[in-house]
Write a protein that holds these residues in place. Sequence first.
Motif, PDB file in Angstrom:
ATOM      1  N   ASN A  71      39.915  38.990  41.971  1.00  0.00           N
ATOM      2  CA  ASN A  71      41.220  39.160  41.341  1.00  0.00           C
ATOM      3  C   ASN A  71      42.318  39.168  42.401  1.00  0.00           C
ATOM      4  O   ASN A  71      42.661  40.212  42.962  1.00  0.00           O
ATOM      5  CB  ASN A  71      41.247  40.469  40.544  1.00  0.00           C
ATOM      6  CG  ASN A  71      42.581  40.710  39.862  1.00  0.00           C
ATOM      7  OD1 ASN A  71      43.371  39.775  39.697  1.00  0.00           O
ATOM      8  ND2 ASN A  71      42.832  41.947  39.478  1.00  0.00           N
ATOM      9  N   LEU A  72      42.887  38.003  42.668  1.00  0.00           N
ATOM     10  CA  LEU A  72      43.945  37.918  43.672  1.00  0.00           C
ATOM     11  C   LEU A  72      45.284  38.416  43.148  1.00  0.00           C
ATOM     12  O   LEU A  72      46.234  38.580  43.924  1.00  0.00           O
ATOM     13  CB  LEU A  72      44.095  36.474  44.168  1.00  0.00           C
ATOM     14  CG  LEU A  72      42.960  35.934  45.040  1.00  0.00           C
ATOM     15  CD1 LEU A  72      43.316  34.558  45.571  1.00  0.00           C
ATOM     16  CD2 LEU A  72      42.644  36.873  46.197  1.00  0.00           C
ATOM     17  N   ASP A  73      45.373  38.675  41.843  1.00  0.00           N
ATOM     18  CA  ASP A  73      46.623  39.211  41.299  1.00  0.00           C
ATOM     19  C   ASP A  73      46.932  40.589  41.872  1.00  0.00           C
ATOM     20  O   ASP A  73      48.085  41.025  41.876  1.00  0.00           O
ATOM     21  CB  ASP A  73      46.539  39.300  39.771  1.00  0.00           C
ATOM     22  CG  ASP A  73      46.504  37.926  39.121  1.00  0.00           C
ATOM     23  OD1 ASP A  73      46.953  36.964  39.765  1.00  0.00           O
ATOM     24  OD2 ASP A  73      46.009  37.826  37.979  1.00  0.00           O
ATOM     25  N   PHE A  80      48.665  37.798  51.998  1.00  0.00           N
ATOM     26  CA  PHE A  80      47.426  38.568  51.968  1.00  0.00           C
ATOM     27  C   PHE A  80      46.359  37.822  51.164  1.00  0.00           C
ATOM     28  O   PHE A  80      45.202  37.697  51.592  1.00  0.00           O
ATOM     29  CB  PHE A  80      47.702  39.935  51.336  1.00  0.00           C
ATOM     30  CG  PHE A  80      46.559  40.911  51.393  1.00  0.00           C
ATOM     31  CD1 PHE A  80      46.504  41.874  52.382  1.00  0.00           C
ATOM     32  CD2 PHE A  80      45.549  40.874  50.438  1.00  0.00           C
ATOM     33  CE1 PHE A  80      45.460  42.790  52.433  1.00  0.00           C
ATOM     34  CE2 PHE A  80      44.505  41.784  50.473  1.00  0.00           C
ATOM     35  CZ  PHE A  80      44.456  42.743  51.477  1.00  0.00           C
ATOM     36  N   ALA A  81      46.732  37.302  49.998  1.00  0.00           N
ATOM     37  CA  ALA A  81      45.795  36.588  49.136  1.00  0.00           C
ATOM     38  C   ALA A  81      45.240  35.345  49.819  1.00  0.00           C
ATOM     39  O   ALA A  81      44.044  35.037  49.730  1.00  0.00           O
ATOM     40  CB  ALA A  81      46.481  36.214  47.826  1.00  0.00           C
ATOM     41  N   VAL A 121      35.891  42.306  48.593  1.00  0.00           N
ATOM     42  CA  VAL A 121      35.515  43.710  48.784  1.00  0.00           C
ATOM     43  C   VAL A 121      36.159  44.271  50.041  1.00  0.00           C
ATOM     44  O   VAL A 121      36.702  45.390  50.039  1.00  0.00           O
ATOM     45  CB  VAL A 121      33.979  43.843  48.854  1.00  0.00           C
ATOM     46  CG1 VAL A 121      33.580  45.245  49.291  1.00  0.00           C
ATOM     47  CG2 VAL A 121      33.350  43.518  47.507  1.00  0.00           C
ATOM     48  N   ALA A 122      36.123  43.509  51.140  1.00  0.00           N
ATOM     49  CA  ALA A 122      36.704  43.987  52.394  1.00  0.00           C
ATOM     50  C   ALA A 122      38.204  44.220  52.277  1.00  0.00           C
ATOM     51  O   ALA A 122      38.759  45.120  52.917  1.00  0.00           O
ATOM     52  CB  ALA A 122      36.415  42.987  53.510  1.00  0.00           C
ATOM     53  N   SER A 123      38.859  43.423  51.450  1.00  0.00           N
ATOM     54  CA  SER A 123      40.314  43.544  51.299  1.00  0.00           C
ATOM     55  C   SER A 123      40.719  44.590  50.273  1.00  0.00           C
ATOM     56  O   SER A 123      41.894  44.912  50.145  1.00  0.00           O
ATOM     57  CB  SER A 123      40.893  42.187  50.886  1.00  0.00           C
ATOM     58  OG  SER A 123      40.410  41.809  49.601  1.00  0.00           O
ATOM     59  N   GLY A 124      39.745  45.096  49.525  1.00  0.00           N
ATOM     60  CA  GLY A 124      40.047  46.096  48.508  1.00  0.00           C
ATOM     61  C   GLY A 124      40.510  45.513  47.189  1.00  0.00           C
ATOM     62  O   GLY A 124      40.949  46.260  46.302  1.00  0.00           O
ATOM     63  N   LEU A 125      40.408  44.197  47.032  1.00  0.00           N
ATOM     64  CA  LEU A 125      40.801  43.574  45.772  1.00  0.00           C
ATOM     65  C   LEU A 125      39.678  43.718  44.742  1.00  0.00           C
ATOM     66  O   LEU A 125      38.527  43.960  45.074  1.00  0.00           O
ATOM     67  CB  LEU A 125      41.124  42.093  45.986  1.00  0.00           C
ATOM     68  CG  LEU A 125      42.320  41.787  46.898  1.00  0.00           C
ATOM     69  CD1 LEU A 125      42.488  40.285  47.045  1.00  0.00           C
ATOM     70  CD2 LEU A 125      43.588  42.409  46.351  1.00  0.00           C
ATOM     71  N   SER A 207      47.947  31.742  43.850  1.00  0.00           N
ATOM     72  CA  SER A 207      48.356  32.966  44.550  1.00  0.00           C
ATOM     73  C   SER A 207      49.764  32.874  45.123  1.00  0.00           C
ATOM     74  O   SER A 207      50.422  33.899  45.335  1.00  0.00           O
ATOM     75  CB  SER A 207      47.363  33.293  45.671  1.00  0.00           C
ATOM     76  OG  SER A 207      47.438  32.336  46.711  1.00  0.00           O
ATOM     77  N   VAL A 208      50.237  31.653  45.396  1.00  0.00           N
ATOM     78  CA  VAL A 208      51.595  31.498  45.941  1.00  0.00           C
ATOM     79  C   VAL A 208      52.562  30.956  44.896  1.00  0.00           C
ATOM     80  O   VAL A 208      53.711  30.634  45.218  1.00  0.00           O
ATOM     81  CB  VAL A 208      51.593  30.574  47.186  1.00  0.00           C
ATOM     82  CG1 VAL A 208      50.798  31.206  48.317  1.00  0.00           C
ATOM     83  CG2 VAL A 208      51.041  29.186  46.858  1.00  0.00           C
ATOM     84  N   GLY A 209      52.100  30.816  43.668  1.00  0.00           N
ATOM     85  CA  GLY A 209      52.978  30.355  42.602  1.00  0.00           C
ATOM     86  C   GLY A 209      53.249  28.871  42.601  1.00  0.00           C
ATOM     87  O   GLY A 209      54.202  28.411  41.968  1.00  0.00           O
ATOM     88  N   TRP A 210      52.418  28.099  43.300  1.00  0.00           N
ATOM     89  CA  TRP A 210      52.598  26.649  43.332  1.00  0.00           C
ATOM     90  C   TRP A 210      51.888  25.950  42.170  1.00  0.00           C
ATOM     91  O   TRP A 210      51.948  24.737  42.042  1.00  0.00           O
ATOM     92  CB  TRP A 210      52.090  26.069  44.655  1.00  0.00           C
ATOM     93  CG  TRP A 210      52.925  26.475  45.835  1.00  0.00           C
ATOM     94  CD1 TRP A 210      53.944  27.377  45.860  1.00  0.00           C
ATOM     95  CD2 TRP A 210      52.798  25.996  47.170  1.00  0.00           C
ATOM     96  NE1 TRP A 210      54.467  27.503  47.118  1.00  0.00           N
ATOM     97  CE2 TRP A 210      53.776  26.655  47.955  1.00  0.00           C
ATOM     98  CE3 TRP A 210      51.962  25.080  47.802  1.00  0.00           C
ATOM     99  CZ2 TRP A 210      53.930  26.429  49.313  1.00  0.00           C
ATOM    100  CZ3 TRP A 210      52.107  24.855  49.161  1.00  0.00           C
ATOM    101  CH2 TRP A 210      53.083  25.512  49.900  1.00  0.00           C
ATOM    102  N   ALA A 211      51.208  26.714  41.369  1.00  0.00           N
ATOM    103  CA  ALA A 211      50.544  26.181  40.182  1.00  0.00           C
ATOM    104  C   ALA A 211      50.501  27.277  39.125  1.00  0.00           C
ATOM    105  O   ALA A 211      50.592  28.460  39.447  1.00  0.00           O
ATOM    106  CB  ALA A 211      49.137  25.700  40.525  1.00  0.00           C
TER     107      ALA A 211
END
Length: 335
Positions: A71-73, A80-81, A121-125, A207-211
């Motif tokens: 979940n990159l949201d 970060f994503a 998991v490492a990033s806490g997402l 994740s960057v809003g390009w799509a």
Amino acid sequence: METALVIVVVAFALGFDYTNGFHDAANAIATSVSTRALTPRAALIMAAVMNFAGALLGTEVAETIAKEIVNLDGAPTSHFALVVVLCALVGAITWNLITWWFGLPSSSTHALIGGLVGAGVASGLGIYWSAIVDKVVLPMIISPLVGFGLAFFIMVGVLWIVRNNAPAKTTRRFRLAQTASAAAMALGHGLQDAQKTMGVIFLALLSVGWARPEDGIPLWVKLSAAAAISAGTYAGGWRIMRTLGRKIIELDPARGFVAESVAAIVLYVNAFALHAPVSTTHTITSAIMGVGATKRLSAVRWGVAKNIGAAWVLTIPAAALVAAVIFWILSPILN
């Protein structure tokens, strides 16, 4: 900075797609080459073309990778994503190269999923564990079992049907039929594996809003992923080809045809009906074991099969560990 990072992620994704192609080239053509139904170069050209075509047949598997693994949201920033996605790709590429070097037909699919899980998991997402169980873990267990069992019983039926036929003529016919079964297998490989790269690139673009999710995967993403996996396939995966084509069992054209046909069917069902990113490697390897077991159980070199099985089990955690370590190394630049 964000634009540069997107470019890096896309480049690494296509790099993974290329390694996927040469790592998994053996999946489609090892049996045909080992039975001399096709020459190695002709088989590689055919596989590259069919991989490209298969990559353009659907996007269901890509949507699963993009939306149902991590979940990159929940990422604090798009930067970060993107780093999370990049770390996942590094983990997957690293495991692909390690298993290619040792000639082990492990799963590029599970390497990528492991990378996404490890970096997430490492990033806490958040990780969509229920989706992973339903669309990754269960198919990972069931597909090889289906491939083995279906290949075994169909091979028994084929042997019964041709039991009174002239051996030389039967062999020639199955050698010719293997051209079609190898093409079907290569088409299924493109359908399954190229879509995973599409999904990762789409994930980065989202994740960057390009799509936007509702717009679907852009055409340039589909074409670039199809081209990368085709180029990698043409480059060949000779180490793994020897393992699949010779070391598990000495194949004849009839068994090669049945193994490829069964594996292709399993791939199509998972892609079109279940939208599950299954491993082409697991599927064809289990089918080869299934047709081999019709000779006698001892005809399958179970020691080699055990080493392959160990690589299967290790793929997701190993790729996840590499991705997590890379994220921990890069995390200072995110603060």
